[in-house]
Design an enzyme around this catalytic site. Structure first.
Site, PDB file in Angstrom:
ATOM      1  N   HIS A 200       7.241  -8.050  -2.614  1.00 38.06           N
ATOM      2  CA  HIS A 200       6.923  -7.316  -1.397  1.00 38.06           C
ATOM      3  C   HIS A 200       5.408  -7.147  -1.274  1.00 38.06           C
ATOM      4  CE1 HIS A 200       6.030  -3.716  -3.742  1.00 38.06           C
ATOM      5  NE2 HIS A 200       7.161  -3.893  -4.382  1.00 38.06           N
TER       6      HIS A 200
HETATM    7  P1  TYD Z   1      10.405  -1.299  -5.646  1.00 43.36           P
HETATM    8  O1  TYD Z   1       9.110  -0.802  -5.132  1.00 43.36           O
HETATM    9  O2  TYD Z   1      11.127  -2.350  -4.849  1.00 43.36           O
HETATM   10  O3  TYD Z   1      10.239  -1.812  -7.148  1.00 43.36           O
HETATM   11  P2  TYD Z   1       9.385  -3.045  -7.735  1.00 43.36           P
HETATM   12  O4  TYD Z   1       8.314  -3.383  -6.755  1.00 43.36           O
HETATM   13  O5  TYD Z   1       8.858  -2.568  -9.024  1.00 43.36           O
HETATM   14  O6  TYD Z   1      10.309  -4.174  -7.977  1.00 43.36           O
HETATM   15  O7  TYD Z   1      11.358  -0.040  -5.853  1.00 43.36           O
HETATM   16  C1  TYD Z   1      12.655  -0.139  -6.424  1.00 43.36           C
HETATM   17  C2  TYD Z   1      13.479   1.016  -5.892  1.00 43.36           C
HETATM   18  O8  TYD Z   1      12.901   2.273  -6.307  1.00 43.36           O
HETATM   19  C3  TYD Z   1      13.552   1.061  -4.377  1.00 43.36           C
HETATM   20  O9  TYD Z   1      14.859   1.482  -4.016  1.00 43.36           O
HETATM   21  C4  TYD Z   1      12.558   2.137  -3.975  1.00 43.36           C
HETATM   22  C5  TYD Z   1      12.587   3.078  -5.171  1.00 43.36           C
HETATM   23  N1  TYD Z   1      11.282   3.752  -5.424  1.00 43.36           N
HETATM   24  C6  TYD Z   1      11.166   5.114  -5.253  1.00 43.36           C
HETATM   25  O10 TYD Z   1      12.134   5.808  -4.864  1.00 43.36           O
HETATM   26  N2  TYD Z   1       9.968   5.713  -5.525  1.00 43.36           N
HETATM   27  C7  TYD Z   1       8.909   5.015  -5.960  1.00 43.36           C
HETATM   28  O11 TYD Z   1       7.798   5.585  -6.205  1.00 43.36           O
HETATM   29  C8  TYD Z   1       9.024   3.580  -6.124  1.00 43.36           C
HETATM   30  C9  TYD Z   1       7.870   2.730  -6.595  1.00 43.36           C
HETATM   31  C10 TYD Z   1      10.241   2.994  -5.846  1.00 43.36           C
END
Ligand code: TYD
Length: 133
Positions: free
Chosen positions: A50
């Site tokens: 992303h």
């Molecule tokens: P995501 O940002 O997609 O993780 P990564 O980039 O590390 O693969 O987040 C994974 C899940 O966690 C998504 O459902 C959003 C949630 N999330 C939160 O609730 N709070 C946060 O601070 C972060 C970073 C993610």
């Protein structure tokens, strides 16, 4: 020019070990609003996939190592992260994918914004359209 910037973090070394610190100062380009960390990452797991419209981040390999692939819509670059005294500053509007996590690795992320799903662009084609505008 590089897509992201590796910052040397202030580290105090003595016979008891190393102490590395980060604070809201001019070394960091933003004020820290949120901290999260990735840990207990399964073998071959991939994270990221992303970009953020506004959020900026500093990504630090607290333990172990991993690769960060970055793409700003014009060029791409991969960083191998393994040094806990170096943080990668990733600006907004940069697509990132993180992979090849070593066993037991821990990835610390300092973020300039609170968690806000609307700030994410989770589709690569949409990201390319967004940055080409
Ligand atoms: P995501 O940002 O997609 O993780 P990564 O980039 O590390 O693969 O987040 C994974 C899940 O966690 C998504 O459902 C959003 C949630 N999330 C939160 O609730 N709070 C946060 O601070 C972060 C970073 C993610």
């Amino acid at each position: 020019m590089s897509i992201a910037k590796l910052l040397n973090l202030k580290t105090i070394q003595d016979s008891r070990g190393n102490l590395t610190f980060i604070q809201n100062d001019s070394i960091l380009n933003f004020e820290i609003k949120r901290v999260y960390y990735l840990h207990d990452i399964p073998f071959k797991s991939e994270r990221g996939g992303h970009a953020h419209k506004n959020l900026q981040q500093l990504i630090i390999p607290l333990s172990g190592s991993f690769n960060i692939y970055l793409n700003n819509g014009f060029s791409e670059e991969t960083f191998f992260m393994s040094d806990p005294t170096k943080g990668l500053f990733v600006n907004n509007l940069v697509w990132r994918e993180m992979r090849n996590f070593s066993s037991g690795s821990v990835c610390l992320v300092l973020a300039s914004e609170l968690y806000y799903e609307e700030d994410y662009i989770r589709d690569f084609d949409e990201f390319i359209k967004y940055v080409s505008k």
